[in-house]
Design an enzyme around this catalytic site. Structure first.
Site, PDB file in Angstrom:
ATOM      1  CD1 TRP A  75      -3.326   0.377   1.095  1.00 32.55           C
ATOM      2  CD2 TRP A  75      -1.725   2.115   1.962  1.00 32.55           C
ATOM      3  NE1 TRP A  75      -4.104   1.872   1.041  1.00 32.55           N
ATOM      4  CE2 TRP A  75      -3.184   2.693   1.763  1.00 32.55           C
ATOM      5  CE3 TRP A  75      -1.087   3.025   2.334  1.00 32.55           C
ATOM      6  CZ2 TRP A  75      -3.867   4.155   2.016  1.00 32.55           C
ATOM      7  CZ3 TRP A  75      -1.218   4.123   2.866  1.00 32.55           C
ATOM      8  CH2 TRP A  75      -2.715   4.849   2.705  1.00 32.55           C
ATOM      9  CG  ASN A  99       3.450  -3.779   6.976  1.00 30.84           C
ATOM     10  OD1 ASN A  99       3.349  -2.622   6.982  1.00 30.84           O
ATOM     11  ND2 ASN A  99       2.559  -4.630   7.777  1.00 30.84           N
ATOM     12  N   GLY A 100       5.852  -1.035   6.960  1.00 31.39           N
ATOM     13  CA  GLY A 100       6.086  -0.042   7.997  1.00 31.39           C
ATOM     14  C   GLY A 100       6.719   1.172   7.496  1.00 31.39           C
ATOM     15  CD  GLU A 467     -19.159   2.869  11.742  1.00 32.96           C
ATOM     16  OE1 GLU A 467     -18.371   3.770  11.840  1.00 32.96           O
ATOM     17  OE2 GLU A 467     -18.932   1.804  11.279  1.00 32.96           O
ATOM     18  CE  LYS A 471     -18.535   0.451   7.786  1.00 31.13           C
ATOM     19  NZ  LYS A 471     -17.961   0.830   8.968  1.00 31.13           N
ATOM     20  CG  HIS A 490     -25.961  27.031  12.540  1.00 29.81           C
ATOM     21  ND1 HIS A 490     -26.387  28.164  13.033  1.00 29.81           N
ATOM     22  CD2 HIS A 490     -26.501  26.083  13.506  1.00 29.81           C
ATOM     23  CE1 HIS A 490     -27.306  28.348  13.920  1.00 29.81           C
ATOM     24  NE2 HIS A 490     -27.503  27.089  14.502  1.00 29.81           N
ATOM     25  CE  LYS A 586     -10.643  -5.052   9.196  1.00 32.57           C
ATOM     26  NZ  LYS A 586     -12.215  -4.610   9.163  1.00 32.57           N
TER      27      LYS A 586
HETATM   28  C1  G6P Z   1      -8.935   1.896   8.996  1.00 34.83           C
HETATM   29  C2  G6P Z   1     -10.247   0.940   8.834  1.00 34.83           C
HETATM   30  C3  G6P Z   1     -11.429   1.439   9.647  1.00 34.83           C
HETATM   31  C4  G6P Z   1     -11.187   1.390  11.016  1.00 34.83           C
HETATM   32  C5  G6P Z   1      -9.844   2.303  11.595  1.00 34.83           C
HETATM   33  C6  G6P Z   1      -9.371   2.030  12.788  1.00 34.83           C
HETATM   34  O1  G6P Z   1      -9.287   3.054   8.612  1.00 34.83           O
HETATM   35  O2  G6P Z   1     -10.467   1.179   7.363  1.00 34.83           O
HETATM   36  O3  G6P Z   1     -12.551   0.635   9.386  1.00 34.83           O
HETATM   37  O4  G6P Z   1     -12.293   1.600  11.779  1.00 34.83           O
HETATM   38  O5  G6P Z   1      -8.672   1.958  10.366  1.00 34.83           O
HETATM   39  O6  G6P Z   1      -8.852   0.681  12.704  1.00 34.83           O
HETATM   40  P1  G6P Z   1      -8.630   0.018  13.892  1.00 34.83           P
HETATM   41  O7  G6P Z   1      -7.929  -1.052  13.643  1.00 34.83           O
HETATM   42  O8  G6P Z   1      -7.590   0.839  15.308  1.00 34.83           O
HETATM   43  O9  G6P Z   1      -9.764  -0.147  14.767  1.00 34.83           O
END
Ligand code: G6P
Length: 591
Positions: A75, A99-100, A467, A471, A490, A586
């Site tokens: 990514w 990764n990192g 939320e 979504k 406003h 994710k």
């Molecule tokens: C990413 C994911 C979200 C999640 C957020 C926090 O942006 O796409 O779905 O809520 O990270 O992730 P965590 O693993 O810390 O709950």
């Protein structure tokens, strides 16, 4: 965000690596690659796009005969998503997946360039490979031990040395596990990538090095060999598969009654397991994304029910803002993955100030789970779709239980036994809502051409709206925003025009009339109003869905699933890549 798989064993690694990468797709990526080693030759194949593109390329390439390989989904952070920047990166005798983020990469690169090293990519990973190659003295453990002293930042590395038939791995502040079976060893960002082959694993701690061969797994720290415990994962193969569902997101929403049952059983039958927040004068809830929005529900419950002052803040701000800890404070960290970089940093900031932390977390092996002073685990099982659903719902349930226990201890809850009884009914009540999925599918169809949407509510309903709105936008790409219902006029009401969808959440009896009047304001401007409520007497606007009225502690748990399904079905109508929305990851392991 970036996934790593590695294999050494009796077979050709190709299938294990590709299969593992597919299981890690959910983390979010834009390119991928593999490296295979045999007799001092390392073959690297990379591709942009989906794993299927990489697979096609591999299938069209004559592969070397190998039993050792590493693979990666990238990514993009340092440099755009192209083949050159994709991992693995090979420098001299070292091939690396990472990764990192290496924070001192620019500084290290300048030094290496002055020494005559030519870099091909824009990545910090190639710099790390060059640093390891520079330290190489024929002894891989010594080499890695010296190299990591020079690197600042976070890393999980899978490393192949051209002249070693062993697989090496090391990590710091980025997840990596070692999978163990008799004749095969694996490395992976998480167990779902390898659960098909083994459920035995070793969790690497910061700067511990793994040296893996077909038969042996050895571990080192600061150059000395150390003993590591082999753990057994409860993750099942089915958890990593969609089954009969079209998408993981739908599967995971439909699992909500089951995971609620599991989590509630664990805590309701033993309220002692619920952390006592009543002794604190102030609570800070710190998280990112949906976890933060779950925390916003928590704030309302702590203040309304348990009379505890509470603030919520996103972790990326909290970690750098001045935070005044002048009362007995608890910092609640919420995270599904337990690996979100900003959330980890916020937790460590609290620890540096000597503040207690409680983590509400799903992944038991994660950094947050291991470092937080106190933990409460939700039992969501693996969540694969990038957009969280079942884990979010359980985070909300944890806040309900924390607030209930605190209110009871403080003598503020007279109906404790009834509320507990109601909690036991929750899984069935959620199931009833989910059984109405075709009603939400209808809404998804109506949103086919929508470009914008708004969500309005007051108090706890506003937190739910945050939320619902997230979504919708993250999976369907419909621009949407959540507003405190009274705030819309406003400024933002200027955007309300003919047929624009406005979702109104109305569950809070005390202020339902106020929200209703805000609904009328937008309807007078031709908005198409969809109401989700627990009050059947509320006026029928364009669409109304009524959930059962239950205790305030748990009401959000019935209102959120319809909003999740509306987001899902809207994206489904548009034929989008729902489980892997564009640009999203994710688990966001970088700042
Ligand atoms: C990413 C994911 C979200 C999640 C957020 C926090 O942006 O796409 O779905 O809520 O990270 O992730 P965590 O693993 O810390 O709950």
């Amino acid at each position: 965000m970036c996934g790593i798989v590695g294999y050494v064993g009796e077979h050709n690694p190709k299938d294990v690596l590709i299969d593992g990468l597919k299981k890690l797709e959910y983390r979010g990526y834009d390119s991928s690659g593999i490296a295979l080693r045999s007799n001092e030759t390392v073959q690297v194949i990379k591709s942009t796009g989906r794993i299927s593109d990489l697979e096609e390329k591999i299938n069209n390439t004559k592969l070397i005969n190998s039993n050792l390989g590493i693979a990666h989904t990238r990514w993009a952070t340092h440099g755009e998503a192209n083949e050159i920047n994709a991992h693995p990166h090979k420098v001299g005798r070292v091939t690396l997946v990472h990764n990192g983020i290496i924070e001192n990469a620019t500084e290290l690169k300048n030094t290496l360039v002055n020494e005559g090293i030519v870099f091909r990519s824009e990545t910090d990973t190639e710099v790390a490979a060059a640093v390891i190659n520079k330290c190489y003295d024929g002894n891989p453990i010594k080499t890695i031990t010296e190299a990591i002293k020079l690197l600042k930042g976070s890393y999980a590395f899978g490393i192949i040395f051209e002249n070693s038939d062993k697989l090496y791995a090391v990590r710091k502040d980025s997840p990596l596990i070692v999978g163990i079976s008799d004749t095969e060893k694996y490395i992976a960002s998480d167990i779902t990538a390898i659960v098909k082959y083994t459920n035995k694993y070793v969790l690497l701690e910061d700067n511990e090095i793994a040296e893996l061969s077909t038969k042996d797994a050895k571990f080192y720290k600061n150059g000395e060999e150390i003993e590591k415990k082999i753990e057994q994962s409860t993750t099942k193969i089915e958890d990593a598969n969609k089954g009969s569902y079209k998408h993981f997101m739908l599967k995971e929403i439909m699992e909500e009654p089951l995971v609620l049952q599991r989590t509630l059983n664990k805590y309701i039958n033993n309220m002692d397991k619920i952390f006592d927040v009543s002794k604190y004068e102030e609570i800070h809830i710190v998280a990112c994304g949906s976890a933060l929005y779950a925390g916003m529900i928590g704030k309302y419950l702590f203040e309304e029910k348990a009379n505890i002052r509470c603030i919520t803040e996103c972790a990326s701000e909290y970690r750098y803002n001045k935070v005044i800890y002048d009362r007995k404070t608890l910092v609640i960290i919420v995270s599904q993955s337990g690996e979100t970089a900003d959330t980890i940093a916020a937790m460590r900031k609290a620890h540096e100030e000597g503040i207690d932390t409680l983590a509400i977390v799903n992944v038991k092996t994660s950094t947050i789970a291991r470092e937080a002073k106190h933990t409460m685990f939700i039992e969501a099982g693996p969540e694969i779709a990038v957009a969280t659903t079942k884990a979010y719902l359980l985070q909300v349930a944890m806040f309900s239980l924390l607030a209930l226990k605190a209110a009871n201890i403080k003598g503020l809850e007279n109906n404790y036994e009834e509320v507990i009884k109601e909690a036991r009914r929750l899984p069935n009540l959620v199931k009833k809502v989910l059984n109405d999925h075709d009603k939400f599918e209808e809404v998804g169809k109506e949103l086919l051409d929508a470009k914008d949407a708004f969500y309005i509510g007051r108090g706890i309903d506003f937190a739910i709206c945050k939320e619902g709105s997230l979504k919708l936008k993250e999976v369907s790409y419909v621009h949407s925003d959540a507003y405190e219902a009274g705030e819309l006029k406003h400024g933002t009401i200027s955007l309300i025009e003919d047929n624009i969808p406005v979702f109104a959440v109305i569950t809070n009896e005390k202020i339902k009339d106020k929200t209703e009047s805000n609904v009328i304001e937008v309807e007078s401007r031709q908005a198409r109003v969809y109401t989700i409520t627990n009050d059947g007497s509320i006026t029928n606007h364009h669409y109304k869905y009524v959930v059962e009225k239950i205790s305030d502690y748990f009401q959000p748990i019935l209102v959120v699933p319809p909003l999740q399904l509306i987001g899902y079905y809207t994206a489904n109508e548009r034929n989008l890549d729902i489980d892997k929305p564009r640009n999203l990851a994710k688990s966001v392991t970088v700042e």
